[in-house]
Scaffold this motif. Structure first.
Motif, PDB file in Angstrom:
ATOM      1  N   LYS A   1       4.348  18.308  -0.579  1.00 40.83           N
ATOM      2  CA  LYS A   1       5.038  17.346   0.422  1.00 40.83           C
ATOM      3  C   LYS A   1       4.224  17.925   1.163  1.00 40.83           C
ATOM      4  N   ASN A   2       3.478  18.677   1.988  1.00 36.20           N
ATOM      5  CA  ASN A   2       2.675  20.221   3.228  1.00 36.20           C
ATOM      6  C   ASN A   2       1.882  18.666   3.511  1.00 36.20           C
ATOM      7  N   GLY A   3       1.124  18.003   2.532  1.00 29.12           N
ATOM      8  CA  GLY A   3       0.036  16.942   2.121  1.00 29.12           C
ATOM      9  C   GLY A   3       0.403  15.763   3.932  1.00 29.12           C
ATOM     10  N   THR A   4      -0.438  14.215   3.609  1.00 29.15           N
ATOM     11  CA  THR A   4      -0.118  13.849   4.265  1.00 29.15           C
ATOM     12  C   THR A   4      -1.213  12.509   3.062  1.00 29.15           C
ATOM     13  N   LEU A   5       0.112  11.385   3.480  1.00 30.79           N
ATOM     14  CA  LEU A   5      -0.611  10.464   3.063  1.00 30.79           C
ATOM     15  C   LEU A   5      -1.415   9.910   4.260  1.00 30.79           C
ATOM     16  N   GLU A   6      -2.496   9.079   4.252  1.00 30.54           N
ATOM     17  CA  GLU A   6      -2.720   8.298   5.580  1.00 30.54           C
ATOM     18  C   GLU A   6      -3.373   6.716   5.261  1.00 30.54           C
TER      19      GLU A   6
ATOM     20  N   PHE B   1       2.088   9.589  -5.469  1.00 25.26           N
ATOM     21  CA  PHE B   1       2.280  10.610  -4.786  1.00 25.26           C
ATOM     22  C   PHE B   1       3.813  11.712  -6.046  1.00 25.26           C
ATOM     23  N   HIS B   2       4.435  10.359  -6.290  1.00 25.98           N
ATOM     24  CA  HIS B   2       4.741  11.141  -7.444  1.00 25.98           C
ATOM     25  C   HIS B   2       4.377  11.572  -8.915  1.00 25.98           C
ATOM     26  N   PHE B   3       3.214  10.689  -9.218  1.00 25.56           N
ATOM     27  CA  PHE B   3       2.746  11.054 -10.576  1.00 25.56           C
ATOM     28  C   PHE B   3       1.869  12.355  -9.937  1.00 25.56           C
ATOM     29  N   GLN B   4       1.266  12.580  -9.736  1.00 30.38           N
ATOM     30  CA  GLN B   4       0.025  13.785  -8.655  1.00 30.38           C
ATOM     31  C   GLN B   4       1.112  14.755  -9.161  1.00 30.38           C
TER      32      GLN B   4
ATOM     33  N   ALA C   1       1.058  -1.166  -0.189  1.00 32.78           N
ATOM     34  CA  ALA C   1       0.285   0.085  -0.742  1.00 32.78           C
ATOM     35  C   ALA C   1       1.114   1.215  -0.370  1.00 32.78           C
ATOM     36  N   LEU C   2       1.795   1.062   0.335  1.00 28.91           N
ATOM     37  CA  LEU C   2       2.549   2.398   1.067  1.00 28.91           C
ATOM     38  C   LEU C   2       3.270   2.971  -0.750  1.00 28.91           C
ATOM     39  N   LYS C   3       3.727   1.440  -1.117  1.00 27.71           N
ATOM     40  CA  LYS C   3       4.425   1.656  -2.747  1.00 27.71           C
ATOM     41  C   LYS C   3       3.288   1.793  -3.352  1.00 27.71           C
ATOM     42  N   GLY C   4       2.463   1.929  -3.247  1.00 26.25           N
ATOM     43  CA  GLY C   4       1.736   3.064  -3.858  1.00 26.25           C
ATOM     44  C   GLY C   4       1.232   3.848  -3.904  1.00 26.25           C
ATOM     45  N   MET C   5       0.951   4.407  -2.445  1.00 25.59           N
ATOM     46  CA  MET C   5       1.778   5.590  -1.778  1.00 25.59           C
ATOM     47  C   MET C   5       2.202   6.794  -2.703  1.00 25.59           C
ATOM     48  N   VAL C   6       3.503   6.424  -2.670  1.00 28.88           N
ATOM     49  CA  VAL C   6       4.730   6.616  -2.695  1.00 28.88           C
ATOM     50  C   VAL C   6       4.771   7.039  -4.316  1.00 28.88           C
TER      51      VAL C   6
ATOM     52  N   LYS D   1      10.745   8.887   7.116  1.00 31.57           N
ATOM     53  CA  LYS D   1      12.298   9.574   6.770  1.00 31.57           C
ATOM     54  C   LYS D   1      12.659   8.712   5.370  1.00 31.57           C
ATOM     55  N   GLU D   2      12.389   8.297   4.970  1.00 37.59           N
ATOM     56  CA  GLU D   2      13.224   7.492   3.626  1.00 37.59           C
ATOM     57  C   GLU D   2      12.867   9.061   2.446  1.00 37.59           C
ATOM     58  N   TYR D   3      11.191   9.240   2.171  1.00 39.28           N
ATOM     59  CA  TYR D   3      10.969  10.263   1.439  1.00 39.28           C
ATOM     60  C   TYR D   3      10.556  10.951   1.726  1.00 39.28           C
ATOM     61  N   GLY D   4      10.875  12.184   2.558  1.00 37.85           N
ATOM     62  CA  GLY D   4      10.635  13.331   2.901  1.00 37.85           C
ATOM     63  C   GLY D   4       8.617  13.383   3.355  1.00 37.85           C
ATOM     64  N   LEU D   5       8.178  12.747   3.233  1.00 40.05           N
ATOM     65  CA  LEU D   5       6.493  12.865   3.596  1.00 40.05           C
ATOM     66  C   LEU D   5       5.708  12.516   4.873  1.00 40.05           C
ATOM     67  N   ASN D   6       4.370  13.019   4.728  1.00 45.91           N
ATOM     68  CA  ASN D   6       3.508  12.586   5.892  1.00 45.91           C
ATOM     69  C   ASN D   6       2.725  11.286   5.903  1.00 45.91           C
TER      70      ASN D   6
END
Length: 128
Positions: free
Chosen positions: A59-64, A23-26, A15-20, A103-108
């Motif tokens: 990057k200011n947003g949150t991935l839940e 994020f990169h696509f968007q 799931a996290l891989k898909g979210m990342v 930490k790895e991606y600098g995302l929330n």
């Protein structure tokens, strides 16, 4: 129980891989593609030029990550006396994974646990 926890971790990583990836696509979109959202609604959006990509703003947003009915799944294992302990272990494990990704991606990254079957059925219909 170990196999169950390992499967949950595997699902979390997928799931996290898909979210990342999402994020990169968007992030490749530009401010001009979203004029209403970029009219000051998103933090720092007013500082972007029309052709700037959205990465800095997103990057200011949150991935839940939302966990549905964990307690019910644990009851299905038949270990009712250990449910709270096992649930806590799973939640802690997922939290550690989310911290690693942050930490790895600098995302929330955040997690939400839902134990509401009615809302889960509504969500299924929304997604279909």
């Amino acid at each position: 129980e170990k196999s169950f926890q390992d499967n949950i971790k595997k699902c979390v990583y997928i799931a996290l891989k898909g979210m990342v990836e999402r994020f990169h696509f968007q992030s490749t979109a530009t401010k001009s593609q979203f004029p209403n959202l970029m009219a000051g609604l998103w933090l720092e959006s007013e500082q972007l030029s029309e052709e700037d990509t959205l990465e800095r703003v997103l990057k200011n947003g949150t991935l839940e990550l939302e966990i549905w009915n964990l307690e019910e799944a644990l009851k299905m294992l038949g270990r009712k006396e250990n449910i709270l302990k096992l649930r806590k272990e799973i939640i802690n494990s997922i939290s550690q994974i989310l911290n690693e990704y942050s930490k790895e991606y600098g995302l929330n990254f955040t997690m939400k646990e839902t134990n509401d079957n009615k809302n889960m059925e509504e969500k299924k219909h929304e997604d279909s």
